[in-house]
Motif scaffolding. Sequence first.
Motif, PDB file in Angstrom:
ATOM      1  N   LEU A  66      39.498  56.984  28.370  1.00  0.00           N
ATOM      2  CA  LEU A  66      38.932  56.188  29.454  1.00  0.00           C
ATOM      3  C   LEU A  66      37.885  55.208  28.924  1.00  0.00           C
ATOM      4  CD1 LEU A  66      38.620  58.795  32.339  1.00  0.00           C
ATOM      5  CD2 LEU A  66      40.221  56.886  32.180  1.00  0.00           C
ATOM      6  N   LYS A  67      37.088  55.660  27.984  1.00  0.00           N
ATOM      7  CA  LYS A  67      36.093  54.764  27.387  1.00  0.00           C
ATOM      8  C   LYS A  67      36.790  53.642  26.628  1.00  0.00           C
ATOM      9  CE  LYS A  67      32.362  58.120  27.019  1.00  0.00           C
ATOM     10  NZ  LYS A  67      31.534  58.929  26.132  1.00  0.00           N
ATOM     11  N   LEU A  68      37.854  53.967  25.909  1.00  0.00           N
ATOM     12  CA  LEU A  68      38.621  52.967  25.177  1.00  0.00           C
ATOM     13  C   LEU A  68      39.238  51.965  26.145  1.00  0.00           C
ATOM     14  CD1 LEU A  68      39.887  51.903  22.552  1.00  0.00           C
ATOM     15  CD2 LEU A  68      41.723  53.571  22.870  1.00  0.00           C
ATOM     16  N   PHE A  69      39.834  52.475  27.200  1.00  0.00           N
ATOM     17  CA  PHE A  69      40.433  51.619  28.219  1.00  0.00           C
ATOM     18  C   PHE A  69      39.380  50.694  28.823  1.00  0.00           C
ATOM     19  CE2 PHE A  69      41.637  50.999  32.727  1.00  0.00           C
ATOM     20  CZ  PHE A  69      42.794  50.266  32.536  1.00  0.00           C
ATOM     21  N   GLN A  70      38.232  51.233  29.131  1.00  0.00           N
ATOM     22  CA  GLN A  70      37.154  50.424  29.708  1.00  0.00           C
ATOM     23  C   GLN A  70      36.733  49.323  28.735  1.00  0.00           C
ATOM     24  OE1 GLN A  70      33.589  52.566  30.703  1.00  0.00           O
ATOM     25  NE2 GLN A  70      32.669  50.825  31.712  1.00  0.00           N
ATOM     26  N   ARG A  71      36.584  49.658  27.466  1.00  0.00           N
ATOM     27  CA  ARG A  71      36.157  48.677  26.472  1.00  0.00           C
ATOM     28  C   ARG A  71      37.207  47.569  26.326  1.00  0.00           C
ATOM     29  NH1 ARG A  71      35.179  51.715  21.786  1.00  0.00           N
ATOM     30  NH2 ARG A  71      37.054  50.953  20.802  1.00  0.00           N
ATOM     31  N   ILE A  72      38.464  47.946  26.290  1.00  0.00           N
ATOM     32  CA  ILE A  72      39.535  46.952  26.188  1.00  0.00           C
ATOM     33  C   ILE A  72      39.555  46.055  27.420  1.00  0.00           C
ATOM     34  CG2 ILE A  72      42.050  46.678  26.189  1.00  0.00           C
ATOM     35  CD1 ILE A  72      42.130  49.167  24.360  1.00  0.00           C
ATOM     36  N   MET A  73      39.401  46.653  28.573  1.00  0.00           N
ATOM     37  CA  MET A  73      39.402  45.874  29.813  1.00  0.00           C
ATOM     38  C   MET A  73      38.231  44.895  29.827  1.00  0.00           C
ATOM     39  SD  MET A  73      42.083  46.674  31.473  1.00  0.00           S
ATOM     40  CE  MET A  73      41.783  45.946  33.057  1.00  0.00           C
ATOM     41  N   GLU A  74      37.081  45.315  29.369  1.00  0.00           N
ATOM     42  CA  GLU A  74      35.918  44.432  29.324  1.00  0.00           C
ATOM     43  C   GLU A  74      36.158  43.284  28.355  1.00  0.00           C
ATOM     44  OE1 GLU A  74      32.791  47.140  28.330  1.00  0.00           O
ATOM     45  OE2 GLU A  74      32.584  47.849  30.395  1.00  0.00           O
ATOM     46  N   GLU A  75      36.749  43.583  27.192  1.00  0.00           N
ATOM     47  CA  GLU A  75      37.003  42.562  26.189  1.00  0.00           C
ATOM     48  C   GLU A  75      38.054  41.559  26.656  1.00  0.00           C
ATOM     49  OE1 GLU A  75      38.127  44.755  22.716  1.00  0.00           O
ATOM     50  OE2 GLU A  75      36.084  45.455  22.329  1.00  0.00           O
ATOM     51  N   GLN A  76      39.000  42.002  27.412  1.00  0.00           N
ATOM     52  CA  GLN A  76      40.105  41.139  27.797  1.00  0.00           C
ATOM     53  C   GLN A  76      40.015  40.641  29.240  1.00  0.00           C
ATOM     54  OE1 GLN A  76      43.761  43.091  26.883  1.00  0.00           O
ATOM     55  NE2 GLN A  76      43.393  43.052  24.691  1.00  0.00           N
ATOM     56  N   SER A  77      38.886  40.783  29.866  1.00  0.00           N
ATOM     57  CA  SER A  77      38.780  40.431  31.284  1.00  0.00           C
ATOM     58  C   SER A  77      39.106  38.964  31.549  1.00  0.00           C
ATOM     59  CB  SER A  77      37.403  40.786  31.838  1.00  0.00           C
ATOM     60  OG  SER A  77      36.406  40.019  31.195  1.00  0.00           O
ATOM     61  N   GLU A  78      38.674  38.053  30.687  1.00  0.00           N
ATOM     62  CA  GLU A  78      38.971  36.635  30.884  1.00  0.00           C
ATOM     63  C   GLU A  78      40.469  36.373  30.756  1.00  0.00           C
ATOM     64  OE1 GLU A  78      37.168  34.033  31.970  1.00  0.00           O
ATOM     65  OE2 GLU A  78      35.645  35.568  32.348  1.00  0.00           O
ATOM     66  N   GLN A  79      41.111  36.977  29.760  1.00  0.00           N
ATOM     67  CA  GLN A  79      42.554  36.807  29.597  1.00  0.00           C
ATOM     68  C   GLN A  79      43.305  37.348  30.807  1.00  0.00           C
ATOM     69  OE1 GLN A  79      43.373  38.862  25.939  1.00  0.00           O
ATOM     70  NE2 GLN A  79      43.227  36.983  24.704  1.00  0.00           N
ATOM     71  N   ILE A  80      42.855  38.457  31.281  1.00  0.00           N
ATOM     72  CA  ILE A  80      43.499  39.080  32.449  1.00  0.00           C
ATOM     73  C   ILE A  80      43.348  38.177  33.663  1.00  0.00           C
ATOM     74  CG2 ILE A  80      43.364  41.027  34.065  1.00  0.00           C
ATOM     75  CD1 ILE A  80      42.640  42.753  31.580  1.00  0.00           C
ATOM     76  N   LYS A  81      42.168  37.606  33.865  1.00  0.00           N
ATOM     77  CA  LYS A  81      41.947  36.700  34.994  1.00  0.00           C
ATOM     78  C   LYS A  81      42.878  35.495  34.907  1.00  0.00           C
ATOM     79  CE  LYS A  81      37.100  37.876  35.749  1.00  0.00           C
ATOM     80  NZ  LYS A  81      35.714  37.399  35.642  1.00  0.00           N
ATOM     81  N   ARG A  82      43.003  34.902  33.713  1.00  0.00           N
ATOM     82  CA  ARG A  82      43.874  33.734  33.542  1.00  0.00           C
ATOM     83  C   ARG A  82      45.332  34.108  33.807  1.00  0.00           C
ATOM     84  NH1 ARG A  82      40.370  32.638  29.176  1.00  0.00           N
ATOM     85  NH2 ARG A  82      41.844  33.533  27.680  1.00  0.00           N
ATOM     86  N   LYS A  83      45.770  35.240  33.275  1.00  0.00           N
ATOM     87  CA  LYS A  83      47.150  35.677  33.498  1.00  0.00           C
ATOM     88  C   LYS A  83      47.408  35.938  34.975  1.00  0.00           C
ATOM     89  CE  LYS A  83      48.176  37.635  28.976  1.00  0.00           C
ATOM     90  NZ  LYS A  83      48.518  38.843  28.221  1.00  0.00           N
ATOM     91  N   LYS A  84      46.453  36.538  35.623  1.00  0.00           N
ATOM     92  CA  LYS A  84      46.582  36.831  37.042  1.00  0.00           C
ATOM     93  C   LYS A  84      46.719  35.528  37.839  1.00  0.00           C
ATOM     94  CE  LYS A  84      44.362  39.330  40.814  1.00  0.00           C
ATOM     95  NZ  LYS A  84      43.202  40.119  41.219  1.00  0.00           N
ATOM     96  N   GLU A  85      45.898  34.538  37.496  1.00  0.00           N
ATOM     97  CA  GLU A  85      45.970  33.237  38.170  1.00  0.00           C
ATOM     98  C   GLU A  85      47.323  32.585  37.924  1.00  0.00           C
ATOM     99  OE1 GLU A  85      42.625  30.954  36.790  1.00  0.00           O
ATOM    100  OE2 GLU A  85      41.183  32.170  37.912  1.00  0.00           O
TER     101      GLU A  85
END
Length: 89
Positions: A66-85
Amino acid sequence: MSLKEQLEKVQKELQKLEEQKKDALIREKELKLKIELEETKNEAKKNRKVMEIVEEHFGEVTEENLKLFQRIMEEQSEQIKRKKEQLTM
């Protein structure tokens, strides 16, 4: 109709209205509980879907994963936002 009879009639109507109010308050409370339960079920369903995704990509759910998942999500949040858009366009 005498004043006394009128008073008795009004008192009976008032008592009937008070009973209806009690019943309405009970129904309101029951409906609020049902709504809360439904919202809780929907939230649990969303949480289960997230857990399935985490398990699919990280294996068994542990505190470390869960900590690893959280760290990855934090690092990739901008990429995820762009992909979502991009996906919603």
